[in-house]
Design a protein around this motif. Structure first.
Motif, PDB file in Angstrom:
ATOM      1  N   GLY A  82       9.279   3.066  77.499  1.00 40.15           N
ATOM      2  CA  GLY A  82       9.681   3.961  78.589  1.00 40.15           C
ATOM      3  C   GLY A  82       9.579   5.421  78.188  1.00 40.15           C
ATOM      4  N   ASN A  83      10.045   5.750  76.994  1.00 40.38           N
ATOM      5  CA  ASN A  83       9.935   7.124  76.505  1.00 40.38           C
ATOM      6  C   ASN A  83       8.479   7.544  76.373  1.00 40.38           C
ATOM      7  OD1 ASN A  83      12.659   7.982  76.225  1.00 40.38           O
ATOM      8  ND2 ASN A  83      12.851   6.740  74.388  1.00 40.38           N
ATOM      9  N   VAL A  84       7.660   6.660  75.811  1.00 44.75           N
ATOM     10  CA  VAL A  84       6.248   7.004  75.619  1.00 44.75           C
ATOM     11  C   VAL A  84       5.572   7.232  76.972  1.00 44.75           C
ATOM     12  CG1 VAL A  84       4.011   6.180  74.758  1.00 44.75           C
ATOM     13  CG2 VAL A  84       6.076   5.906  73.360  1.00 44.75           C
ATOM     14  N   ASN A  85       5.856   6.391  77.935  1.00 52.31           N
ATOM     15  CA  ASN A  85       5.264   6.582  79.267  1.00 52.31           C
ATOM     16  C   ASN A  85       5.726   7.892  79.904  1.00 52.31           C
ATOM     17  OD1 ASN A  85       3.442   4.364  79.720  1.00 52.31           O
ATOM     18  ND2 ASN A  85       5.237   3.031  79.682  1.00 52.31           N
ATOM     19  N   GLU A  86       6.984   8.246  79.691  1.00 56.48           N
ATOM     20  CA  GLU A  86       7.475   9.551  80.192  1.00 56.48           C
ATOM     21  C   GLU A  86       6.736  10.699  79.511  1.00 56.48           C
ATOM     22  OE1 GLU A  86      11.691  10.350  80.212  1.00 56.48           O
ATOM     23  OE2 GLU A  86      12.120   8.299  80.884  1.00 56.48           O
ATOM     24  N   TRP A  87       6.554  10.601  78.208  1.00 53.20           N
ATOM     25  CA  TRP A  87       5.863  11.654  77.466  1.00 53.20           C
ATOM     26  C   TRP A  87       4.428  11.794  77.937  1.00 53.20           C
ATOM     27  CZ3 TRP A  87       7.672   9.421  72.137  1.00 53.20           C
ATOM     28  CH2 TRP A  87       9.052   9.618  71.997  1.00 53.20           C
ATOM     29  N   LEU A  88       3.786  10.660  78.191  1.00 53.54           N
ATOM     30  CA  LEU A  88       2.393  10.707  78.649  1.00 53.54           C
ATOM     31  C   LEU A  88       2.262  11.366  80.022  1.00 53.54           C
ATOM     32  CD1 LEU A  88       1.129   7.190  77.509  1.00 53.54           C
ATOM     33  CD2 LEU A  88       0.399   9.422  76.593  1.00 53.54           C
ATOM     34  N   SER A  89       3.287  11.264  80.835  1.00 54.92           N
ATOM     35  CA  SER A  89       3.228  11.852  82.174  1.00 54.92           C
ATOM     36  C   SER A  89       3.695  13.308  82.193  1.00 54.92           C
ATOM     37  CB  SER A  89       4.058  11.026  83.161  1.00 54.92           C
ATOM     38  OG  SER A  89       5.422  11.076  82.821  1.00 54.92           O
ATOM     39  N   ASN A  90       4.084  13.826  81.046  1.00 55.02           N
ATOM     40  CA  ASN A  90       4.565  15.198  80.939  1.00 55.02           C
ATOM     41  C   ASN A  90       3.506  16.044  80.214  1.00 55.02           C
ATOM     42  OD1 ASN A  90       5.863  17.594  80.112  1.00 55.02           O
ATOM     43  ND2 ASN A  90       7.851  16.574  79.952  1.00 55.02           N
ATOM     44  N   THR A  91       2.974  17.049  80.895  1.00 53.08           N
ATOM     45  CA  THR A  91       1.905  17.874  80.308  1.00 53.08           C
ATOM     46  C   THR A  91       2.375  18.675  79.088  1.00 53.08           C
ATOM     47  OG1 THR A  91       2.362  19.632  81.901  1.00 53.08           O
ATOM     48  CG2 THR A  91       0.603  18.073  82.452  1.00 53.08           C
TER      49      THR A  91
ATOM     50  N   TYR B 267       3.794  17.278  76.641  1.00 52.65           N
ATOM     51  CA  TYR B 267       3.586  16.372  75.518  1.00 52.65           C
ATOM     52  C   TYR B 267       2.195  15.746  75.502  1.00 52.65           C
ATOM     53  CZ  TYR B 267       8.657  16.726  75.793  1.00 52.65           C
ATOM     54  OH  TYR B 267       9.933  17.201  75.877  1.00 52.65           O
ATOM     55  N   SER B 268       1.546  15.701  76.662  1.00 56.09           N
ATOM     56  CA  SER B 268       0.239  15.055  76.763  1.00 56.09           C
ATOM     57  C   SER B 268      -0.629  15.807  77.760  1.00 56.09           C
ATOM     58  CB  SER B 268       0.402  13.598  77.208  1.00 56.09           C
ATOM     59  OG  SER B 268      -0.863  13.013  77.439  1.00 56.09           O
ATOM     60  N   LYS B 269      -1.728  16.351  77.279  1.00 54.49           N
ATOM     61  CA  LYS B 269      -2.622  17.102  78.166  1.00 54.49           C
ATOM     62  C   LYS B 269      -3.443  16.190  79.074  1.00 54.49           C
ATOM     63  CE  LYS B 269      -3.070  21.081  75.140  1.00 54.49           C
ATOM     64  NZ  LYS B 269      -2.803  20.799  73.731  1.00 54.49           N
ATOM     65  N   ASP B 270      -3.761  14.979  78.569  1.00 49.61           N
ATOM     66  CA  ASP B 270      -4.648  14.098  79.332  1.00 49.61           C
ATOM     67  C   ASP B 270      -3.962  12.854  79.897  1.00 49.61           C
ATOM     68  OD1 ASP B 270      -4.288  12.527  77.068  1.00 49.61           O
ATOM     69  OD2 ASP B 270      -6.375  12.632  76.420  1.00 49.61           O
ATOM     70  N   GLY B 271      -2.691  12.655  79.613  1.00 49.33           N
ATOM     71  CA  GLY B 271      -1.977  11.489  80.109  1.00 49.33           C
ATOM     72  C   GLY B 271      -2.333  10.195  79.389  1.00 49.33           C
ATOM     73  N   GLU B 272      -3.164  10.299  78.362  1.00 46.51           N
ATOM     74  CA  GLU B 272      -3.590   9.110  77.621  1.00 46.51           C
ATOM     75  C   GLU B 272      -3.283   9.191  76.129  1.00 46.51           C
ATOM     76  OE1 GLU B 272      -7.673   8.252  78.418  1.00 46.51           O
ATOM     77  OE2 GLU B 272      -7.388   8.373  80.587  1.00 46.51           O
ATOM     78  N   ASN B 273      -3.080  10.401  75.639  1.00 52.90           N
ATOM     79  CA  ASN B 273      -2.781  10.629  74.223  1.00 52.90           C
ATOM     80  C   ASN B 273      -1.598  11.579  74.129  1.00 52.90           C
ATOM     81  OD1 ASN B 273      -5.211   9.360  72.825  1.00 52.90           O
ATOM     82  ND2 ASN B 273      -6.167  10.673  74.356  1.00 52.90           N
ATOM     83  N   LEU B 274      -0.853  11.447  73.041  1.00 45.55           N
ATOM     84  CA  LEU B 274       0.259  12.370  72.818  1.00 45.55           C
ATOM     85  C   LEU B 274      -0.207  13.529  71.956  1.00 45.55           C
ATOM     86  CD1 LEU B 274       3.249   9.941  72.141  1.00 45.55           C
ATOM     87  CD2 LEU B 274       2.850  11.346  74.162  1.00 45.55           C
ATOM     88  N   ASP B 275       0.018  14.725  72.466  1.00 44.37           N
ATOM     89  CA  ASP B 275      -0.265  15.930  71.690  1.00 44.37           C
ATOM     90  C   ASP B 275       0.966  16.336  70.892  1.00 44.37           C
ATOM     91  OD1 ASP B 275      -2.909  16.308  72.830  1.00 44.37           O
ATOM     92  OD2 ASP B 275      -1.835  16.798  74.682  1.00 44.37           O
ATOM     93  N   TYR B 276       2.122  15.884  71.363  1.00 41.38           N
ATOM     94  CA  TYR B 276       3.384  16.239  70.721  1.00 41.38           C
ATOM     95  C   TYR B 276       4.365  15.100  70.961  1.00 41.38           C
ATOM     96  CZ  TYR B 276       7.742  18.723  69.761  1.00 41.38           C
ATOM     97  OH  TYR B 276       8.952  19.090  69.256  1.00 41.38           O
TER      98      TYR B 276
END
Length: 181
Positions: free
Chosen positions: A136-145, A147-156
């Protein structure tokens, strides 16, 4: 932060080189529970060195390990996650005490890692972050720009503990592959 990762990597590399020289590499990065790791890695399409790396980081191969967050066993499964995994796997004989059983813990953890691989398209960083912090946390991070610019990888990764966990396992995995492949 990159300098810190590089220094950590170099220190571990020196330890490994000295370990190889003195024959202790298998002590530092052992292959424990090999039969179970091989069996369930194959069954759930995982690299056994990846499974060993998670196990080393989670419990350092102690089947009786218990975290301050009540995760237990070799691969540190919480009662709640264990109950969910048992339902998803249709395990009729599940109870929390089985999480201390080496084979049962490895089986459930390998199933769960495979399930995370399916959800996160075999993205090792996302799988490890989800194993540690929850999907759940990872999916939230992926949907937050943020933490994730592309919604598929974590930048932070916003949880410092999770970032450290992911980095540690990635290093362990490299060493296992280096030593045993």
């Amino acid at each position: 932060m990159k300098l810190r990762r590089l220094i950590t990597f170099l220190i571990l590399l020196i330890i490994i080189i000295l370990g190889v020289f003195f024959g202790v590499e298998k002590y530092i990065f052992p292959i424990k529970y090999e039969d179970y790791v091989m069996k369930y890695s194959e069954e759930y399409n995982l690299d056994p060195y990846f499974v060993l790396s998670v196990m080393k980081a989670e419990s350092n191969f102690d089947p009786n390990a218990k975290s301050n967050r009540n995760a237990v066993g070799l691969m540190q499964i919480t009662e709640e996650t264990g109950s969910d995994i048992a339902k998803w796997m249709s395990l009729k004989d599940y109870d929390e005490s089985k999480l201390y059983d080496e084979e049962y813990n490895i089986m459930m953890s390998c199933w769960y890692l495979n399930d995370l691989n399916k959800e996160f398209n075999n993205n090792e960083t996302l799988v490890l972050a989800a194993y540690n912090a929850g999907r759940g946390n990872v999916n939230e991070w992926l949907s937050n720009t943020e933490y994730s610019k592309d919604g598929e990888n974590l930048d932070y990764i916003p949880f410092a503990e999770t970032k450290k966990y992911v980095d540690k396992i990635e290093v362990y995995y490299k060493f296992y592959k280096f030593l045993y492949e």
